[in-house]
Every structure is written in structure tokens, then in C-alpha cells.
Design an enzyme around this catalytic site. Structure first.
Site, short mmCIF file in Angstrom:
data_model
loop_
_atom_site.label_atom_id
_atom_site.label_comp_id
_atom_site.label_asym_id
_atom_site.label_seq_id
_atom_site.Cartn_x
_atom_site.Cartn_y
_atom_site.Cartn_z
N ASN A 35 0.69 -1.30 -0.11
CA ASN A 35 -0.04 -0.16 -0.07
C ASN A 35 0.72 1.16 0.15
O ASN A 35 0.51 2.33 -0.25
CB ASN A 35 -0.96 0.05 1.30
CG ASN A 35 -1.93 -1.20 1.16
OD1 ASN A 35 -2.44 -1.30 0.15
ND2 ASN A 35 -2.00 -1.89 2.28
N TYR A 36 2.09 1.28 0.41
CA TYR A 36 2.73 2.45 0.42
C TYR A 36 3.79 2.62 -0.45
O TYR A 36 4.44 3.71 -0.35
CB TYR A 36 3.07 2.76 2.20
CG TYR A 36 1.84 2.92 2.88
CD1 TYR A 36 1.25 4.28 2.93
CD2 TYR A 36 1.43 2.05 3.74
CE1 TYR A 36 0.22 4.46 3.81
CE2 TYR A 36 0.22 2.15 4.23
CZ TYR A 36 -0.30 3.33 4.52
OH TYR A 36 -1.55 3.81 5.35
N LEU A 37 4.48 1.60 -0.54
CA LEU A 37 5.92 1.65 -1.49
C LEU A 37 5.71 1.67 -3.00
O LEU A 37 4.97 0.70 -3.49
CB LEU A 37 6.74 0.30 -1.12
CG LEU A 37 7.06 0.37 0.42
CD1 LEU A 37 7.84 -1.28 0.65
CD2 LEU A 37 7.98 1.62 0.78
#
Ligand SMILES: *[C@@H]1O[C@H](CO)[C@@H](O)[C@H](O)[C@H]1NC(C)=O
Ligand SMILES: *[C@@H]1O[C@H](CO)[C@@H](O)[C@H](O)[C@H]1NC(C)=O
Ligand SMILES: *[C@@H]1O[C@H](CO)[C@@H](O)[C@H](O)[C@H]1NC(C)=O
Ligand SMILES: *[C@@H]1O[C@H](CO)[C@@H](O)[C@H](O)[C@H]1NC(C)=O
Ligand SMILES: CC(=O)N[C@H]1CO[C@H](CO)[C@@H](O)[C@@H]1O
Length: 566
Positions: A523-525
Site C-alpha cells: 500500500n505504501y511503497l
């Protein structure tokens, strides 16, 4: 409001719209099958035959009987309250004390059933597999514009008891069975609209091409809306994912301006502006969540940045040789504890002292602020900006920096992958993605250690053999013994490599004990960073992403972007 910095004024990408959407609707949970006559329920030591509705809910409890949940007071209280609602008036007047209910016979029956499922014959297993494949073929796909796309979750969860994470105040409540009458269908007007099951009606059929869900309903525990969506690998999801990381890239371009602005605002005459600026500093520096109004109060007292209370922070003018340290301790999303001691700028510290003046521990730290005010401000600073964009931005840039710092060009592939995992871990720590060590952790570490020990012995043997082969070759001086030495040398090298691989694996697993890498990875990288890193060092992408992840990130894997510096 505030002037929008030039770098941020580029339009937020247009929402994605579809023209045509056709699907078959959801697959409902199978209907309840009453227990066989010989499976008994006892109340106060006496056999009691339950009505079908009461029995169904009782089976949910019986299935969890060995679980710690059923001993927890809140769980029992919530369950009993909801169970009584399903009882006939006669049952209600008899069954008044949960401690007098004996579910053990039911529980044994379910255990025997699950044992029997494990013992199923090949043919029976094959039959189930075929049925699942049939359902997938019929309900698992939709047509969106000209593409056939996989649907992520076309089966509706069966009813049961709500568990929740942490000490959730609603644990034990009855998660109702979802009926066609609860369901909203979203599809295009000119498609074949899925028919409801015989004798039923849909709640509503919509034609909204600005959303990408196909089916939605409201669950009864938290009142949240659930969706059936496309698989992450679908074109439209890929585009949304891509947009998310593009927004984070836009933030990169104007983050300096935003930082200058909030620094200025720390000095504002208006209390509201000061609070907003300190909250934004926390979101930027600590990757805190904004705090979702809906979750608060409802669930197990979790907070985000805007809803921090005075009791959640401690101010230390000096701590462990550092000045102006703030100690955070609160329960964040999913009841995960956030604990951190961070030195902050003097002006932030002074502001916090001011915000805390004359307040009780349970008072709001930012009493002039709420999430809507903060989100509105973020939108003014940059279109599409949310607290999550700061998390994505910081996570991605941290990954890139860590990869640059940790990758040793001379390392072999397993050691480079260890470096990748370490970089990923740094991000997971930043995002506070902790986990309890898996139950099997110690055992699997022990297994790995015994493999390492065996490999070491094997290596010692191989070295001994090499030595004697060398001695032999010195005496004999013939071609054959030379060849033997060569092959023994190769064997030693091979075993050394295997040993090193196992040791790297052990280090990786040990360091990963209490950290969940999956959430940040998914979800974030920005996947383009990982893809570029793999390309640069010749690491097969399969070593970083498993099959599901490769599907989700197909858009980044197909897109060769080389402008990353590692
Ligand atoms: C419920 O039953 C248990 C076990 O028989 C008993 O110890 C307890 O006192 C009962 N509670 C009430 C409120 O009657
Ligand atoms: C990301 O977060 C870390 C940890 O709080 C912080 O120290 C760092 O300055 C942030 N980096 C960027 C580029 O925002
Ligand atoms: C946030 O605060 C503003 C201004 O005080 C108020 O109008 C708004 O209703 C609040 N929003 C929420 C969700 O509390
Ligand atoms: C891939 O990894 C994720 C964790 O990030 C896991 O949930 C999933 O089951 C894995 N999928 C496959 C096919 O191994
Ligand atoms: C026309 C219509 O009702 N559209 C709704 C579709 O669902 C979204 C939520 O995803 C709503 O915001 C829309 O109003």
C-alpha cells in the site's frame, strides 16, 4: 485560504469512468443446515431443542468454544444479548444465564466434521474443487468496457460472531446474514442486469460510472459499507494505484513549500492555525494517520493525529541527552499501539505546552481541530493531498534511501535480497506496522537452525575430503586425481553457498519477528522503485514480489523507469 504553491497546482488526475459494466452479482453464503437430531444442546443440565434461528446462532458460539474469546466478559455479554433476540419467547424465558448453557456436544460435532473434511477422499475433494471453479467461472468475472476482469471477492461472508481486533467493545455481536434485500447492484444500464435469487429483490440497482464497485451493502456491526470490487490486477485498479503514487510524486515537488508554510503557522496569532500546523508537522514527520472520525468512540478507543488527547503525550524538556522530546503512547488504527520518543523543534514543543495548559488528561490536545478542518487545509495546499499521501511519500522515499544505503554491489543475490527486506522493514517501522510474533516462530527458527547445523557438518566433511584429495593428488600426480580435486572444490563451494543462503534466511526471519512487511509493500511503497532496483542489480522480480503482488503491480513491472538513483 493559503496560496497554493505553484508546483502543486497541477490538476488532480480526472476520476476514472467506465462506459460499460456487466456482472452476475454476488454469491450468497449457503443457507443454514440444522443440526442432526442426535447433536444436543443442554441448558442447566437438561437437553433442550432449540428453534432453527436460535440454534444457528448457538452454533457460531459452539464453533468458537475453544477460543479465548468465549471466556471474555464483553464477548459473552454481547453474544448473549444478540442471541436472545433470535430466540422464541419460550426460549427467552428459559435461557437466562449463558453460564448454564452447555455447547460442548455441538462443539464436538463440529470438530468431528472438520476432521472428516481432512480425511476426505480424492474424489470428494475433486468435486469441491470443481464446484469452486464453476462458481469462479460464472461469478468471478465481469466485463468492464472491452475487458474481461477478475472480481476480487464475489462471495459474501457467511454470518457469524464479530471478533474485531484488540479489546473491541463490539466483540461477540451477531454479524447478520446478508440478504439480497441488503444489496445494491452497480452496473451499466445497457448491460444484462443480474437477477436476484428467486423470491427476492435487490435493495437497489444503480448505474454510477464514477465508482468501481459492483455490489455494496452495509454491515450491521459498525455500519460500514462493504463492496465487491475488481481484482487489484485489473486495468482500472492499476490506474488508481498509479495515480496514488503520482500524487506522492507531486507532494515531493512541493513538500518544501508546505513545510515552510507550517513553520510560519507555528507563530500564528490564531490558535486554530497553530494547532493545524503542529498536527501537520506530526503527519509529515511521524507518518501519523489523520484520525478517522467514524472509527472513534465506536471502536476500541483508537485515535489518530487530530484526536490525540493530552494523556497520549508527555513532554520532556530534556531526555537521554536530547532536548524537547515528545513521548507518544496511544492506540492507533486496528488497536495497534504507537509508542515513540521524538525530539521536536523548540517552537513545536512550546506550542504543545501551550495547547496542554489548563487541560485534563482526557481533553483533546488539538481542541480547535478536527479531521475535516485538517483535510480541507491539505486540499488547499495541494489537490488530492491527504495524510495518507504523506505516508506514501515518506515510505517510498525512505525505501529508496535505504536501498541506496544498504545495497552492497559486491553482495550475491541472497545478501542483496536481505538488504531489500531490511529497507522494507525500515519503512514498516516508520508506518508502525507491527505484528505479534507468529505462534510457530520459535519452532520454525529451531528447524532452520538444525538445517544450518547439518549444513555445517556437511561442509566440514566436504573440506576434509578436499584436503585428502589434494594430498592424494600430490603423491599420484595424475590427471584423474587432479579432476577429483576440482570436483571436491566445487562441492565445497556449493555447500558454502547453501550455508550462506540458510544463514541469511535465519537473519531475515529473526529481524522480521515482530514486523509485518506486507502492508507497506502493498500500500505504501511505489513499486516502480522496487522494479528499478531489481533491474539495476539483476534480481529476478519473483524474489521480491510473489504472484499476487506481481499481478497487482503489473503496471509498474511493464513500465521501465530507470531514473532512480540507488
Ligand atoms: C449463572 O449460572 C452460573 C453457573 O451455574 C452461576 O454460578 C451464576 O451465579 C448464575 N448467574 C446468575 C445471575 O444467576
Ligand atoms: C520520514 O519520516 C522520518 C521518520 O519520522 C523522518 O525522520 C523523515 O524526515 C521523513 N522523511 C521525509 C523525506 O519526509
Ligand atoms: C469540525 O469543526 C468545524 C468547525 O468547528 C465544524 O463546522 C465541523 O462540523 C466539525 N466536523 C466534525 C466532523 O466534527
Ligand atoms: C503473497 O504475499 C502476501 C503477503 O504480502 C500474502 O498475503 C499472499 O497470500 C501471497 N500470495 C501468494 C500467491 O503467495
Ligand atoms: C448514483 C449513485 O447513487 N452513486 C453512488 C454510488 O456509490 C458511491 C459510493 O461509492 C456514492 O458516493 C454515489 O453517490
Amino acid at each position: 485560504g493559503n496560496p497554493v504553491p505553484a508546483a502543486c497546482s497541477k490538476r488532480y488526475p480526472e476520476g476514472i469512468k467506465w462506459k460499460f459494466l456487466e456482472h452476475k452479482g454476488p454469491v450468497f453464503a449457503p443457507p443454514y443446515e440444522p443440526l442432526p437430531e442426535n447433536v444436543k444442546f443442554y441448558y442447566d443440565g437438561k437437553v433442550m431443542k432449540l428453534s432453527t434461528k436460535a440454534e444457528e446462532v448457538a452454533t457460531f458460539f459452539a464453533k468458537m468454544l475453544d477460543h479465548e474469546y468465549t471466556t471474555k466478559e464483553i464477548f459473552r455479554k454481547n453474544f448473549f444479548k444478540d442471541w436472545r433476540k433470535e430466540m422464541t419467547s419460550e426460549e427467552k424465558s428459559t435461557i437466562t444465564n449463558l453460564s448454564k448453557c452447555d455447547f460442548t456436544h455441538m462443539s464436538q460435532y463440529f470438530k468431528a466434521q472438520s476432521e472428516a473434511r481432512k480425511q476426505m477422499s480424492k474424489e470428494e475433494k475433486q468435486k469441491i474443487k470443481e464446484e469452486n471453479e464453476r462458481l469462479l467461472k460464472e461469478y468471478g468475472y465481469c466485463v468492464m468496457d472491452n475487458h474481461k476482469e477478475r472480481i476480487a471477492n464475489f462471495k459474501i461472508e457467511p454470518p457469524g460472531l464479530f471478533r474485531g481486533r484488540g479489546n473491541h467493545p463490539k466483540m461477540g455481536m451477531l454479524k447478520r446474514r446478508i440478504m439480497p434485500e441488503d444489496i445494491i447492484i452497480n452496473c451499466s444500464k445497457d448491460s444484462k442486469i443480474p437477477p436476484p435469487p428467486p423470491g427476492h429483490k435487490w435493495k437497489e440497482v444503480r448505474h454510477d460510472n464514477k465508482v468501481t464497485w459492483l455490489v455494496s451493502w452495509t454491515e450491521n456491526i459498525q455500519g460500514s459499507i462493504k463492496y465487491i470490487m475488481l481484482n487489484p490486477s485489473s486495468r482500472i485498479k492499476g490506474e488508481k494505484d498509479w495515480q496514488k503514487y503520482e500524487t506522492a510524486r507531486r507532494l515531493k515537488k512541493c513538500v518544501d513549500k508546505i513545510r515552510n508554510q507550517y513553520r510560519e503557522d507555528w507563530k500564528s496569532k490564531e490558535m486554530k492555525v497553530r494547532q493545524r500546523a503542529v498536527a501537520l508537522y506530526f503527519i509529515d514527520k511521524l507518518a501519523l494517520r489523520a484520525g478517522n472520525e467514524k472509527e472513534e468512540g465506536e471502536t476500541a478507543d483508537t485515535v489518530g493525529c487530530c484526536s490525540l488527547r493530552v494523556e497520549h503525550i508527555k513532554l520532556h524538556p530534556e531526555l537521554d541527552g536530547q532536548e524537547y522530546v515528545v513521548e507518544f503512547d496511544f492506540l492507533g488504527k486496528d488497536s495497534i499501539r504507537y509508542y515513540n520518543k521524538v525530539p521536536v523543534e523548540k517552537r513545536v514543543f512550546k506550542n504543545l505546552q501551550l495547547f496542554m495548559e489548563n487541560k485534563q488528561p482526557e481533553d483533546d490536545l488539538f481542541d480547535r481541530l478536527n479531521t475535516s478542518i485538517l483535510n480541507k487545509h491539505l486540499q488547499d495546499l495541494m489537490e488530492g493531498l491527504t495524510a495518507k499521501v504523506f505516508r506514501t511519500y515518506n515510505a517510498s522515499i525512505t525505501l529508496q534511501q535505504q536501498l541506496k544505503e544498504l545495497t552492497n554491489p559486491d553482495d550475491n543475490i541472497p545478501a542483496k535480497i536481505l538488504s531489500y527486506n531490511r529497507a522494507n522493514r525500515a519503512v514498516a517501522i516508520l508506518c508502525n506496522h507491527q505484528r505479534a510474533p507468529p505462534k510457530t516462530f520459535e519452532k520454525s527458527m529451531m528447524n532452520l537452525q538444525s538445517k544450518i547445523d547439518a549444513k555445517k557438518e556437511q561442509l566440514a566433511d566436504a573440506r576434509r575430503e578436499l584436503k585428502s584429495a589434494k594430498a592424494d593428488a600430490k603423491v599420484r600426480r595424475d590427471e584423474k586425481s587432479k579432476k577429483t580435486v576440482e570436483s571436491k572444490k566445487k562441492a565445497v563451494q556449493r555447500i558454502e553457498e547453501q550455508l550462506m543462503k540458510l544463514e541469511v534466511q535465519a537473519t531475515d526471519r529473526e529481524e522480521n519477528k515482530q514486523i509485518a512487511l506486507g502492508t507497506s509493500k502493498l500500500n505504501y511503497l511505489d513499486p516502480r522503485i522496487s522494479v528499478a532496483w531489481c533491474k539495476k542489480w539483476g534480481i529476478p522480480i519473483e524474489k521480491i514480489y510473489n504472484k499476487t503482488q506481481r499481478e497487482k503491480f503489473a503496471w509498474a513491472i511493464d513500465m521501465a523507469e530507470e531514473d532512480y538513483e540507488f
